[in-house]
Design a protein around this motif. Structure first.
Motif, PDB file in Angstrom:
ATOM      1  N   LEU A  82       0.917  -1.549  -0.146  1.00  0.00           N
ATOM      2  CA  LEU A  82       0.035  -0.104   0.107  1.00  0.00           C
ATOM      3  C   LEU A  82       0.828   1.393   0.087  1.00  0.00           C
ATOM      4  N   MET A  83       1.886   1.363   0.841  1.00  0.00           N
ATOM      5  CA  MET A  83       2.727   2.251   0.732  1.00  0.00           C
ATOM      6  C   MET A  83       3.624   2.557  -0.475  1.00  0.00           C
ATOM      7  N   ALA A  84       3.911   1.305  -1.164  1.00  0.00           N
ATOM      8  CA  ALA A  84       4.949   1.457  -2.330  1.00  0.00           C
ATOM      9  C   ALA A  84       3.705   2.306  -3.354  1.00  0.00           C
ATOM     10  N   LEU A  85       2.444   1.779  -3.490  1.00  0.00           N
ATOM     11  CA  LEU A  85       1.457   2.633  -4.316  1.00  0.00           C
ATOM     12  C   LEU A  85       1.346   4.060  -3.939  1.00  0.00           C
ATOM     13  N   GLY A  86       1.289   4.284  -2.683  1.00  0.00           N
ATOM     14  CA  GLY A  86       1.267   5.687  -2.169  1.00  0.00           C
ATOM     15  C   GLY A  86       2.377   6.751  -2.434  1.00  0.00           C
ATOM     16  N   THR A  87       3.600   5.934  -2.593  1.00  0.00           N
ATOM     17  CA  THR A  87       4.811   6.579  -2.854  1.00  0.00           C
ATOM     18  C   THR A  87       4.668   6.969  -4.429  1.00  0.00           C
ATOM     19  N   ALA A  88       4.172   5.834  -5.236  1.00  0.00           N
ATOM     20  CA  ALA A  88       4.180   6.118  -6.595  1.00  0.00           C
ATOM     21  C   ALA A  88       3.162   7.406  -6.878  1.00  0.00           C
ATOM     22  N   THR A  89       2.124   7.335  -6.201  1.00  0.00           N
ATOM     23  CA  THR A  89       1.107   8.077  -6.845  1.00  0.00           C
ATOM     24  C   THR A  89       1.571   9.613  -6.135  1.00  0.00           C
ATOM     25  N   ASN A  90       2.143   9.791  -5.106  1.00  0.00           N
ATOM     26  CA  ASN A  90       2.591  11.124  -4.628  1.00  0.00           C
ATOM     27  C   ASN A  90       3.675  11.534  -5.375  1.00  0.00           C
ATOM     28  N   ALA A  91       4.649  10.548  -5.938  1.00  0.00           N
ATOM     29  CA  ALA A  91       5.713  10.922  -6.787  1.00  0.00           C
ATOM     30  C   ALA A  91       5.237  11.380  -8.045  1.00  0.00           C
ATOM     31  N   ALA A  92       4.108  10.993  -8.683  1.00  0.00           N
ATOM     32  CA  ALA A  92       3.613  11.508  -9.662  1.00  0.00           C
ATOM     33  C   ALA A  92       2.746  12.526  -9.728  1.00  0.00           C
ATOM     34  N   TRP A 131       5.649  14.118   0.550  1.00  0.00           N
ATOM     35  CA  TRP A 131       4.732  12.850   1.027  1.00  0.00           C
ATOM     36  C   TRP A 131       5.435  11.634   0.174  1.00  0.00           C
ATOM     37  N   ALA A 132       6.058  11.622  -0.835  1.00  0.00           N
ATOM     38  CA  ALA A 132       6.704  10.410  -1.405  1.00  0.00           C
ATOM     39  C   ALA A 132       7.849   9.785  -0.488  1.00  0.00           C
ATOM     40  N   PRO A 133       8.689  10.625  -0.198  1.00  0.00           N
ATOM     41  CA  PRO A 133       9.767  10.023   0.714  1.00  0.00           C
ATOM     42  C   PRO A 133       9.102   9.655   2.073  1.00  0.00           C
ATOM     43  N   TYR A 134       8.234  10.224   2.492  1.00  0.00           N
ATOM     44  CA  TYR A 134       7.427   9.714   3.889  1.00  0.00           C
ATOM     45  C   TYR A 134       6.661   8.245   3.724  1.00  0.00           C
ATOM     46  N   THR A 135       6.157   8.166   2.647  1.00  0.00           N
ATOM     47  CA  THR A 135       5.407   6.919   2.454  1.00  0.00           C
ATOM     48  C   THR A 135       6.332   5.898   1.887  1.00  0.00           C
ATOM     49  N   ALA A 136       7.413   6.320   1.343  1.00  0.00           N
ATOM     50  CA  ALA A 136       8.510   5.397   1.204  1.00  0.00           C
ATOM     51  C   ALA A 136       9.217   4.706   2.243  1.00  0.00           C
ATOM     52  N   ILE A 189       7.872   4.795   5.482  1.00  0.00           N
ATOM     53  CA  ILE A 189       6.833   3.690   5.901  1.00  0.00           C
ATOM     54  C   ILE A 189       6.817   2.323   5.279  1.00  0.00           C
ATOM     55  N   GLY A 190       6.829   2.286   3.850  1.00  0.00           N
ATOM     56  CA  GLY A 190       6.863   0.920   3.212  1.00  0.00           C
ATOM     57  C   GLY A 190       8.073   0.289   3.548  1.00  0.00           C
ATOM     58  N   CYS A 191       9.227   1.038   3.325  1.00  0.00           N
ATOM     59  CA  CYS A 191      10.500   0.338   3.955  1.00  0.00           C
ATOM     60  C   CYS A 191      10.378  -0.183   5.193  1.00  0.00           C
ATOM     61  N   LEU A 192      10.005   0.357   6.158  1.00  0.00           N
ATOM     62  CA  LEU A 192      10.010  -0.140   7.529  1.00  0.00           C
ATOM     63  C   LEU A 192       9.005  -1.297   7.740  1.00  0.00           C
ATOM     64  N   ALA A 193       7.976  -1.082   7.024  1.00  0.00           N
ATOM     65  CA  ALA A 193       6.784  -2.294   7.110  1.00  0.00           C
ATOM     66  C   ALA A 193       7.554  -3.555   6.533  1.00  0.00           C
ATOM     67  N   TRP A 194       8.192  -3.391   5.239  1.00  0.00           N
ATOM     68  CA  TRP A 194       8.842  -4.442   4.810  1.00  0.00           C
ATOM     69  C   TRP A 194       9.715  -5.217   5.517  1.00  0.00           C
ATOM     70  N   ARG A 195      10.818  -4.309   6.067  1.00  0.00           N
ATOM     71  CA  ARG A 195      11.880  -4.575   6.857  1.00  0.00           C
ATOM     72  C   ARG A 195      11.356  -5.375   8.442  1.00  0.00           C
ATOM     73  N   ALA A 196      10.422  -4.734   8.850  1.00  0.00           N
ATOM     74  CA  ALA A 196       9.802  -5.288  10.136  1.00  0.00           C
ATOM     75  C   ALA A 196       9.219  -6.671   9.694  1.00  0.00           C
ATOM     76  N   ALA A 197       8.723  -6.967   8.594  1.00  0.00           N
ATOM     77  CA  ALA A 197       7.874  -8.248   8.075  1.00  0.00           C
ATOM     78  C   ALA A 197       9.111  -9.118   7.872  1.00  0.00           C
ATOM     79  N   HIS A 198      10.027  -8.822   7.451  1.00  0.00           N
ATOM     80  CA  HIS A 198      11.113  -9.786   6.979  1.00  0.00           C
ATOM     81  C   HIS A 198      12.130 -10.125   8.177  1.00  0.00           C
ATOM     82  N   GLN A 199      11.863  -9.405   9.337  1.00  0.00           N
ATOM     83  CA  GLN A 199      12.727  -9.588  10.577  1.00  0.00           C
ATOM     84  C   GLN A 199      11.905 -10.439  11.258  1.00  0.00           C
ATOM     85  N   ALA A 200      10.535 -10.601  11.272  1.00  0.00           N
ATOM     86  CA  ALA A 200       9.774 -11.265  12.112  1.00  0.00           C
ATOM     87  C   ALA A 200       9.648 -12.711  11.539  1.00  0.00           C
ATOM     88  N   SER A 201       9.829 -12.708  10.342  1.00  0.00           N
ATOM     89  CA  SER A 201       9.689 -13.967   9.674  1.00  0.00           C
ATOM     90  C   SER A 201      11.227 -14.624   9.415  1.00  0.00           C
TER      91      SER A 201
END
Length: 125
Positions: free
Chosen positions: A80-90, A100-105, A107-119
């Motif tokens: 969702l944050m990747a989509l938001g980043t693309a939308t904001n960047a455009a 907002w593009a860097p802000y949502t990016a 969030i997306g990176c943090l969510a991705w990293r947290a998910a990979h750390q948990a798994s």
């Protein structure tokens, strides 16, 4: 699982995004920084309603990410944050492109990293 910087920053950034949307819904004159920047000043009613709905979603995601500390966050949030980043960047809005593009990016990176750390998946960086 212990708390990591990602799992602490993620709910704070989501809450910040939710509070921004809530302020827009309440009539804050920040329309140039939202919804494509086509409405400088206070948003019209339809966009204020949409901001109110967005605020509920972001604040719910923030609350969920707090309660999920130590659990795998949804990879859907990163998507969702990747989509938001693309939308904001455009966006024609400079606020959205450079704020907002860097802000949502982030969030997306943090969510991705947290998910990979948990798994316990190895991170590429």
């Amino acid at each position: 699982m212990t708390s990591t910087p990602e799992r602490i920053a993620l709910p704070a950034l989501l809450a910040g995004q939710g509070l921004f949307q809530a302020a827009l819904a309440c009539g804050a004159p920040w329309g140039a920084a939202a919804w494509g920047g086509t409405e400088p000043g206070r948003l019209p009613t339809n966009k204020r309603i949409a901001s109110g709905a967005a605020a509920i979603v972001y604040l719910a995601l923030a609350a969920r990410s707090i309660t999920a500390l130590g659990h795998t966050p949804s990879m859907a949030l990163a998507g969702l944050m990747a989509l938001g980043t693309a939308t904001n960047a455009a966006s024609p809005s400079r606020w959205e492109r450079f704020g907002w593009a860097p802000y949502t990016a982030t969030i997306g990176c943090l969510a991705w990293r947290a998910a990979h750390q948990a798994s316990a998946s190895p991170l590429p960086c």
